[in-house]
Design an enzyme around this catalytic site. Sequence first.
Site, mmCIF file in Angstrom:
data_model
loop_
_atom_site.group_PDB
_atom_site.id
_atom_site.type_symbol
_atom_site.label_atom_id
_atom_site.label_comp_id
_atom_site.label_asym_id
_atom_site.label_seq_id
_atom_site.Cartn_x
_atom_site.Cartn_y
_atom_site.Cartn_z
ATOM 1 N N ASP A 41 61.736 90.699 32.371
ATOM 2 C CA ASP A 41 60.284 90.383 33.832
ATOM 3 C C ASP A 41 60.050 89.986 34.404
ATOM 4 O OD1 ASP A 41 59.635 93.394 31.999
ATOM 5 O OD2 ASP A 41 57.778 92.141 31.174
ATOM 6 N N TYR A 44 62.707 90.461 37.475
ATOM 7 C CA TYR A 44 62.678 91.590 37.520
ATOM 8 C C TYR A 44 61.491 91.420 39.430
ATOM 9 C CZ TYR A 44 60.843 96.046 38.874
ATOM 10 O OH TYR A 44 60.247 97.653 40.289
ATOM 11 N N GLU A 119 40.695 89.370 29.889
ATOM 12 C CA GLU A 119 41.051 89.307 28.633
ATOM 13 C C GLU A 119 42.385 90.188 28.422
ATOM 14 O OE1 GLU A 119 40.702 94.775 30.345
ATOM 15 O OE2 GLU A 119 38.878 93.747 30.818
ATOM 16 N N LYS A 121 46.467 90.655 29.365
ATOM 17 C CA LYS A 121 47.164 91.705 30.023
ATOM 18 C C LYS A 121 48.503 91.614 28.610
ATOM 19 C CE LYS A 121 50.151 92.989 33.619
ATOM 20 N NZ LYS A 121 51.711 93.139 33.372
ATOM 21 N N ARG A 142 51.817 106.953 32.293
ATOM 22 C CA ARG A 142 50.822 106.477 33.571
ATOM 23 C C ARG A 142 51.309 106.994 34.859
ATOM 24 N NH1 ARG A 142 48.793 101.467 35.526
ATOM 25 N NH2 ARG A 142 49.704 100.795 34.312
ATOM 26 N N LYS A 301 38.947 91.174 35.754
ATOM 27 C CA LYS A 301 38.261 92.791 36.388
ATOM 28 C C LYS A 301 36.798 91.665 37.425
ATOM 29 C CE LYS A 301 40.404 94.962 33.930
ATOM 30 N NZ LYS A 301 40.399 96.737 32.176
ATOM 31 N N CYS A 419 80.745 77.286 1.476
ATOM 32 C CA CYS A 419 79.701 76.139 1.864
ATOM 33 C C CYS A 419 80.359 75.540 3.060
ATOM 34 C CB CYS A 419 78.695 75.056 0.805
ATOM 35 S SG CYS A 419 77.593 74.502 1.691
ATOM 36 N N CYS A 435 74.268 77.568 -0.606
ATOM 37 C CA CYS A 435 75.120 76.343 -1.299
ATOM 38 C C CYS A 435 74.898 76.768 -2.674
ATOM 39 C CB CYS A 435 75.731 75.024 -1.128
ATOM 40 S SG CYS A 435 77.382 74.372 -2.221
#
Length: 703
Positions: A41, A44, A119, A121, A142, A301, A419, A435
């Site tokens: 993300d 991008y 709120e 995201k 969407r 918002k 081990c 072990c």
Amino acid sequence: MGAMTNSAVVLAGTAAYAAAVEEASQAAAAYYATGESTLDDDAYDRLVRGIAAYEQEHPQEVLEASPTGKVAGGAASGDVPHTVPMLSLDNVFSAEQFATWTASLERRIGRPVAAWSVEPKLDGLAVAARYRAGRLEQLITRGDGTAGEDVSHAIGTVVGLPEQLVEPVTIEMRGEILMTTEQFEQANTVRTEHGGAPFANPRNGAAGTLRAKDRAYTVEMTFFAYGALPLPDSGELTDTLAELPHSEVLEYVAGLGVHTAADTDVAPRTVTTVEGVQARVEEVAALRASLPFGIDGIVIKADLAADQREAGSGTRAPRWAIAYKLPAVEKVTRLLGVEWNVGRTGIIAPRAVLEPVEIDGSTVSYATLHNPADITRRDLRLGDRVMVYKAGDIIPRIEAPVAHLRTGDEQPIVFPEACPQCGSEIDTSEQRWRCVRGRDCRLVASISYAAGRDQLDIEGLGATRVVQLVDAGLVADFADLFTLGREQLLGLERMGETSTDNLLAAIETARTQPLSRVFCALGVRGTGRSMSRRIARYFADMDRIRAADAEELQRVDGIGKEKAAGVVAELVELAPLIEKLVAAGVNMTEPGATPPPEPGEQGAEEAAAADGEGTAGLPLDGMTVVVTGAMTGVLEKLSRNQMNELIERAGGKSSSSVSKRTTLLVAGEKAGSKRTKAEDLGVRIAAPDEFAELIAGFLPSEV
């Protein structure tokens, strides 16, 4: 392509711009189709910001394929029209950018915004769920914002999206479908059992699962509503929803039985000032690491319908809402190697060596790998590109290989045959390898842990001193500490009379520690400080703990069937050490604890309900107490573990998070978000001095 800045890729010319547009388009197409992008993300976002900056300076060169100004970067599509466009959100990345955006919004509507809704995201896929007469009929992605893909086949697999509403209304719910951490782990377990490659991350899992139609298995997802709107035949509801503030729309949706974020630690909150918004943003960011689902920012918002109408919307995003993005906690990097480390109980734990990558403000070079079975299940290979997750102070972890980026040059991970610490055989009978020498393999670490502040608290016994004692043959386990003689210690290098006497005094004090600390010092796998306290308070003495079977242990809060069986097995293994501790006169009882009834008397569960597990009459009887902030006054020098011990000795139950079940919050200096949440829930809040007075009879003598 060009140089990197903190916020964007800098594109050097026309060719670099064209290459960036192509890369972004391909990444967006993969991301919105299956969640499998070649870019994380953060990468991008920086690429798209670089493209937008180049286009602003060179408007005559803008390519049609550019992702800027388009919903889903122009990559997604569908054939089911949306009744109202399903837009994306514009982003801000700092308090300064947010302040600039709010000023612009208030200029547009000609007045201050009356209230803001703040709120989480959520990091999932936006969907529209259409209900007719209260029954869920259609689920749509969407897509490109104007039309989406019909994924109604997923109805029935999404928690929080009921097939029938409480009222027979016709309405469209809009929200996010995601996988919680638990659902993601379960999905990968089921997927690999059926021969599939594990999902790289929860969003990838939700994207792939939502679109899958013909799998031989199903996996669960969760829906969080973030809004609702009327459908063409919604009747009176159309006018009602049009005038309700956004916060009241969410309350209405929850009342219909649809899941919202209202019951989470990052519940939507309404505030009236920009400063209040910023304070809530900081609270949510601080809680991010502890959430059972992913968030990548906070959505802000304008709450009132009138403010939203006057602000309007652009072609890509509404002008009355913004996404305040948080620093990335997930990046793709390369798995270079695997180290095998042995813990204090002999557990052999793999650790991933990574190509260094910056995540959440720090450089990550290592990540946890749970056990060999986990490596096999995830089909990890050396050279893999892997998705690495880190949030807050949590140790980075590898979520999965990004299988579609494999080149064929990746190599299998070689598991140890002996081990790595001592060369002994490895017990591979359980998922976590160990072990065969157990604690003896890491004797110094085991003794140092037992002597630590939250266990026996033996001051002056650091790792260097423990090494001396082990090398001199004076201790073979921590029980031997209690039989050390003065002359033996004086014979060690750099041990004078004063340091010897101080150490012996500290050991003598440790002999009287409560059972909960002695049990914690044993280092029983699957138990820690709080679980040790619960076990000690329930059984009251060591003999009863050792005599308990798995069924009895499950009566202790937080112990399930599997953990109970493990504790019973470990106590058998630790029997010789416990006997040595008893012989050395170490305390094996828990002060103030009442033992459970013997078999044949009143049933244990009924007895616990009748007398509150021995807490009746104590000042904190039946109370769940959370401590936050810096303590002052007589409590100032107590560690958080000591505070929790104090709470439980006084009859209460200590907890680390505030919820509806919290009875009392002890709030010290800089209490932060826990105090705010307690105030919202109406939880009683006490200052340190007030709390000290409440439990005065249980304070340690040294305070």
